[in-house]
Design a protein around this motif. Structure first.
Motif, short mmCIF file in Angstrom:
data_model
loop_
_atom_site.label_atom_id
_atom_site.label_comp_id
_atom_site.label_asym_id
_atom_site.label_seq_id
_atom_site.Cartn_x
_atom_site.Cartn_y
_atom_site.Cartn_z
N THR A 90 0.83 -1.20 0.00
CA THR A 90 0.00 0.00 0.00
C THR A 90 0.87 1.26 0.00
OG1 THR A 90 -1.79 -1.16 1.07
CG2 THR A 90 -1.76 1.21 1.34
N ARG B 222 2.58 1.72 -3.47
CA ARG B 222 1.69 2.29 -4.49
C ARG B 222 1.39 3.75 -4.23
NH1 ARG B 222 -2.08 -2.86 -4.47
NH2 ARG B 222 -0.62 -4.22 -5.56
N ARG C 188 4.32 5.74 -5.30
CA ARG C 188 4.36 5.81 -6.77
C ARG C 188 3.30 6.76 -7.31
NH1 ARG C 188 6.75 1.46 -9.78
NH2 ARG C 188 5.05 1.69 -11.26
N ARG C 189 2.13 6.73 -6.72
CA ARG C 189 1.08 7.65 -7.18
C ARG C 189 1.48 9.09 -6.92
NH1 ARG C 189 -2.62 3.57 -5.09
NH2 ARG C 189 -2.73 4.54 -3.04
N TYR D 183 -8.16 3.02 -1.28
CA TYR D 183 -7.92 4.22 -2.07
C TYR D 183 -8.71 4.08 -3.38
CZ TYR D 183 -5.47 7.75 -4.79
OH TYR D 183 -5.18 8.83 -5.57
N ASN E 152 -6.45 -2.89 -0.60
CA ASN E 152 -5.41 -2.78 0.43
C ASN E 152 -4.71 -4.10 0.65
OD1 ASN E 152 -5.80 -0.08 0.96
ND2 ASN E 152 -7.36 -0.47 2.52
N ASP F 9 -3.25 -8.70 -9.28
CA ASP F 9 -2.94 -7.45 -8.61
C ASP F 9 -2.22 -6.52 -9.58
OD1 ASP F 9 -3.19 -5.85 -6.47
OD2 ASP F 9 -1.73 -6.84 -5.20
N GLU G 263 -1.49 4.08 -15.00
CA GLU G 263 -0.25 3.80 -14.28
C GLU G 263 0.02 4.90 -13.24
OE1 GLU G 263 4.31 3.58 -13.89
OE2 GLU G 263 3.07 5.23 -14.57
N HIS G 264 -0.23 6.15 -13.63
CA HIS G 264 -0.05 7.26 -12.70
C HIS G 264 -1.05 7.22 -11.55
CE1 HIS G 264 2.85 10.13 -14.64
NE2 HIS G 264 2.71 9.22 -15.58
N THR H 239 -2.82 4.72 -10.32
CA THR H 239 -2.95 3.54 -9.46
C THR H 239 -1.68 3.25 -8.68
OG1 THR H 239 -2.16 2.05 -11.19
CG2 THR H 239 -4.54 2.40 -11.05
N GLY H 240 -0.52 3.59 -9.27
CA GLY H 240 0.73 3.23 -8.63
C GLY H 240 1.07 1.76 -8.83
N TYR H 241 0.28 1.05 -9.62
CA TYR H 241 0.61 -0.35 -9.91
C TYR H 241 1.91 -0.41 -10.70
CZ TYR H 241 -3.76 -2.65 -8.53
OH TYR H 241 -4.80 -3.19 -7.83
N ASP H 242 2.66 -1.48 -10.51
CA ASP H 242 3.90 -1.61 -11.28
C ASP H 242 3.72 -2.59 -12.44
OD1 ASP H 242 3.77 -3.97 -9.94
OD2 ASP H 242 5.64 -3.71 -8.82
N ARG I 276 10.49 3.63 -14.91
CA ARG I 276 9.47 3.75 -13.85
C ARG I 276 9.19 2.43 -13.15
NH1 ARG I 276 6.41 8.39 -14.00
NH2 ARG I 276 4.64 7.35 -13.06
N HIS I 277 9.93 1.39 -13.51
CA HIS I 277 9.73 0.07 -12.90
C HIS I 277 8.31 -0.42 -13.09
CE1 HIS I 277 13.67 -0.38 -11.03
NE2 HIS I 277 13.63 0.93 -10.93
N THR I 278 7.77 -0.20 -14.27
CA THR I 278 6.44 -0.70 -14.57
C THR I 278 6.57 -1.67 -15.73
OG1 THR I 278 5.53 1.44 -13.96
CG2 THR I 278 4.10 -0.03 -15.22
#
Lengths: 242, 627
Positions: free
Chosen positions: A42, A45, A48-49, B25, B262, B268, B310-311, B313-316, B345-347
């Motif tokens: 969490t 992320r 990163r966001r 979130y 969470n 994921d 990508e921006h 969510t922050g998912y990689d 960006r490690h995605t």
């Protein structure tokens, strides 16, 4: 061949300069039912966001570079845990928190952050004491009574075997200024990677040795109020233990 | 407002309590509606509960849920929350402690919502729909619901033959839901504004929306135990219900700011859906027909949305989603664009459903900076004859050519997916599966020798599942293999695979047998499903919880047998329980395809040649534009 290429690349890595932001954080309410590993994801992320320049470990499975002071059990609130986040360049700690906080889920918040240039000690190694608050009907007296015992034996399952250990040495003291309420008690106990008292183990001891009601114990609200370094009673603020 | 309280003790007593607390979130809290609810206990907006009849980690991985959650919450007059099926342990705790099923966002009891909408992705989740209604204290049957009970509806691939669940749903939505669910909600808003009077009139009005099926407006007719079609109970009810599709995928709402769980979930990662429909027309595949016509999103839209997701969510990891990624015409532009944008960006990108060729291998090398993952092929059948029967446009030569490239590039892990029980299958075809695996094993060592690569132990996995005839496919009339036939085929294949480099994985037969009943069943199953649920059947999709004997026994108690559902239908003079639903593809096309299957003739992909399936009736899509 593939394997050789890999090891070559690993040795080629140059040392990256880390700029660490050390933050306190709280995790309260429903968010406390999110496990420690999930909480790390969490944070990852959210950072990163927030477009913060978090560093990644090298190698074939790069992980975001974040260190937590002490894992936190599921269902336990915290008001005073620490996390170190390694960044690729300097970001003011306040700015870091201002950017990351709106990206965290409900109940999780960073505060009191500082910038660290050259961390010498790992965050995990400096933690030695935790202060917890327990809230449940009539919990104060039986819990304080535990402190009067010479030994408090508890049974733990370890590798399939049941082992008996004494947790009395892990209990340090009741709080300096305990609340007047009979339903609240605050204590100091050992915490960290070498000596650690888990709150659920203590609650179990409370039921076994003091006959405290198991349902009340299971519904007790447990909050980790703060983590410290140093040796009890000379506690040191973890922000000073760089 | 009513809020469900769950004690700390109860939450701590179940596995993964993070499933039941919400607070993620990206979850939508409409503050103004919440204030009304807190002050007056009610609100003027429609309260929708989007229900996923499986555990949180699966539901949160479902793109349809995220899409429709957004569509409903984009409406000014609606607030949509999420509800998941509590796992077995939590189910027991809730019953013991008298806890009602509640929503993630506000912990409101399910029965406080105006709409309760289920997405049905697989038949085996049906009993979980009943579990959720049960824990939510909502009457199971549409006939028992009062004017102010929630409107219970469903959508998703299983809605196309909702007959086995028809008595439980007030409405079933056919096809793509982005527009239809909004139209239905608008009518429910009017119903709520009018004080919720005359539920039947509301349902009749909803039935006039294209794509909305109201089962209670029809009753089935049976003669000698065989289905004879539906009888309309209202002259105003439509004769057929045509599925809805989205005409312009570039301009349909897409969840670029989804709810971020969470806790870790099954898939994921963030998702980007690149096109709908499939050009292939494999005859066993329901998805290949019900999602027609093929409609692509432009690479420009997708790049923009991919970067945004990508921006946000922050998912990689960004998963590229479609029925067959390689058939997307803009794949190179899209992947180049995204890989550029994600540089440093490690995605990573994940690209399932790729046909393996030079481009694909190159792409896989680029997208996964980590180790080489396994390659997956789905030949589905072991011999060319049977692959032609099912119109799987892949031949042994293609597979060998792809694998040669892959082995030369350092890959050594191959997964092969097959089905047992396909129409016309013989033991020779089953043997073909083992033969193919052996040929691939040999190819690996040959390539290593030729290329001077040091051979490792290749890992070749053969996996077989049981073929289940599904509605809206050319095989919808076919007979299903019996338990004995399936077991014999599995055993035979097991006896043939002896190499240490080849691993054989087979699936449980019994779940497939029950799934086949549900897939092509009719309304007589409603009683069976309810009775089975009351005997403790739920989470049927989970092998550990599936109770085969209970289901067979319950069928028998209702005077029904497995055979009568498995034997299929007479092509020429029998009614199909789903014949009143129109997916755009004609029944005559399915019949023609079935005949071609028996003649072992293939049908080319839509892009090569239009076969006149009927989906052009939607006046949109690649095939329509080409005309």
């Amino acid at each position: 061949m593939l394997q050789n290429e890999r090891s070559l690349e690993m040795t080629k890595q140059k040392h990256q300069t880390e700029y660490v932001v050390r933050c306190l954080f709280e995790r309260v309410g429903d968010a406390s039912f999110v496990g420690h590993l999930d909480l790390m994801h969490t944070f990852d992320r959210a950072i990163r966001r927030a477009e913060m320049p978090i560093l990644y470990s090298q190698g074939y499975n790069p992980r975001p570079m974040m260190v937590f002071a002490l894992p936190l059990g599921v269902g336990i609130d915290t008001l005073g845990d620490y996390v170190d986040v390694s960044l690729a360049h300097v970001v003011d700690a306040q700015e870091f928190m201002d950017k990351v906080n709106p990206n965290l889920p409900k109940g999780v918040r960073l505060y009191g952050g500082i910038n660290i240039d050259e961390p010498k000690n790992s965050l995990m190694s400096v933690v030695s004491v935790a202060m917890y608050r327990f809230e449940a009907p009539g919990i104060k007296a039986p819990l304080m009574h535990l402190f009067e015992r010479d030994t408090i034996e508890v049974q733990k399952k370890s590798k399939g075997k049941i082992v008996t250990t004494d947790i009395r040495p892990l209990l340090l003291s009741g709080a300096q200024n305990p609340s007047a309420s009979e339903d609240v008690v605050e204590i100091y106990c050992c915490a960290g990677s070498s000596k650690n008292l888990r709150p659920d183990v203590l609650m179990n001891a409370l039921c076994v040795h003091e006959g405290y009601d198991e349902d009340l114990a299971a519904n007790a609200s447990v909050t980790r109020l703060m983590l410290y370094g140093g040796e009890y009673p000379r506690l040191i603020d973890i922000k000073e233990l760089l | 407002m009513n809020q469900v309280k769950v004690s700390r003790k109860d939450l701590m007593s179940v596995e993964s309590p993070g499933r039941y607390v919400g607070g993620e979130y990206g979850s939508v809290i409409k503050e103004d509606v919440l204030k009304q609810l807190e002050q007056t206990g009610t609100c003027k907006e429609v309260r929708a509960a989007f229900c996923f009849p499986d555990v949180y980690e699966i539901g949160m991985s479902n793109l349809a849920m995220q899409i429709l959650y957004k569509c409903l919450n984009d409406m000014e007059d609606c607030w949509c929350e999420r509800v998941f099926s509590p796992w077995v342990d939590m189910d027991a705790v809730m019953r013991k402690s008298g806890i009602e099923l509640y929503s993630m966002e506000t912990k409101s009891p399910l029965r406080d919502f105006d709409v309760v909408a289920f997405t049905l992705g697989y038949e085996m989740c049906y009993t979980n729909v009943l579990q959720m209604l049960d824990l939510g204290k909502i009457p199971f049957r549409t006939k028992d619901r009062k004017d102010d009970d929630p409107i219970v509806m469903c959508g998703g691939p299983c809605a196309y033959n909702i007959e086995p669940m028809a008595d439980f749903f007030d409405i079933a939505l056919m096809g793509e839901g982005e527009e239809l669910i909004v139209e239905v909600t608008e009518l429910i808003k009017k119903y709520k504004d009018g004080g919720k009077k005359d539920r039947k009139a509301l349902l009749l009005e909803i039935s006039k929306l294209e794509g909305a099926y109201v089962p209670s407006l029809y009753e089935p007719i049976y003669k000698d135990g065989r289905y004879q079609g539906l009888n309309k109970l209202s002259s105003e009810a439509p004769d057929t219900i045509r599925k809805r599709i989205i005409k312009d995928l570039d301009n349909v709402p897409y969840p670029t700011k989804p709810v971020i769980p969470n806790i870790r979930i099954i898939h994921d990662r963030a998702y980007l859906e690149i096109f709908r429909g499939c050009i292939r027309g494999c005859r066993f595949c329901q998805a290949g027909f019900i999602y027609r016509p093929v409609r692509e999103k432009s690479p420009e839209t997708l790049c923009r949305q991919g970067i945004e997701i990508e921006h946000n969510t922050g998912y990689d990891e960004l998963g590229i989603l479609s029925l067959s990624s390689s058939d997307y015409t803009g794949l190179k532009d899209l992947t180049d664009g995204l890989l550029d944008a994600f540089e440093g960006r490690h995605t990573s990108l994940s690209l399932p459903s790729l046909r393996i060729d030079n481009f694909a291998l190159d792409l896989m090398e680029k997208v996964s900076q980590t180790r080489k993952s396994g390659l997956t092929f789905a030949p589905e059948a072991g011999t060319q004859r049977l692959r032609d029967v099912i119109n799987k446009g892949i031949c042994e030569e293609d597979i060998m050519k792809s694998l040669k490239l892959a082995f030369a590039g350092g890959w050594s892990t191959v997964k092969l997916y097959f089905m047992l029980g396909l129409p016309t299958e013989t033991m020779e075809d089953v043997k073909g599966i083992a033969d193919l695996a052996y040929k691939i094993e040999k190819l690996y060592f040959d390539v290593c020798r030729e290329q001077g690569i040091k051979a490792r132990k290749p890992e070749i996995t053969v996996s077989t599942s049981m073929y289940i005839p599904k509605p809206f496919t050319p095989f919808q009339w076919e007979k299903q293999n019996t338990k004995e036939e399936f077991l014999e085929k599995q055993a035979y294949l097991r006896s043939l695979i002896k190499s240490r480099n080849i691993k054989y994985i087979w699936h449980d037969v019994e779940t497939s047998l029950w799934e086949s009943v549900l897939a092509r069943g009719d309304r007589r199953l409603c009683d069976v499903i309810e009775a089975g649920y009351k005997k403790g059947c739920f989470y049927d999709a989970w092998d550990d919880h599936f109770k085969y004997e209970t289901w067979m026994e319950t069928l028998a108690e209702h005077g029904l047998t497995w055979e009568e559902f498995a034997k299929g239908f007479d092509v020429d003079d029998e009614h199909l329980p789903w014949e009143h639903i129109d997916v755009g593809v004609n029944m005559s096309f399915f019949k023609k395809e079935r005949e071609k299957a028996y003649r072992e003739e293939i049908t080319p992909p839509c892009r090569t040649k239009c076969s006149g399936c009927g989906a052009q009736c939607f006046k949109v899509g690649e095939c329509y534009a080409a005309k």
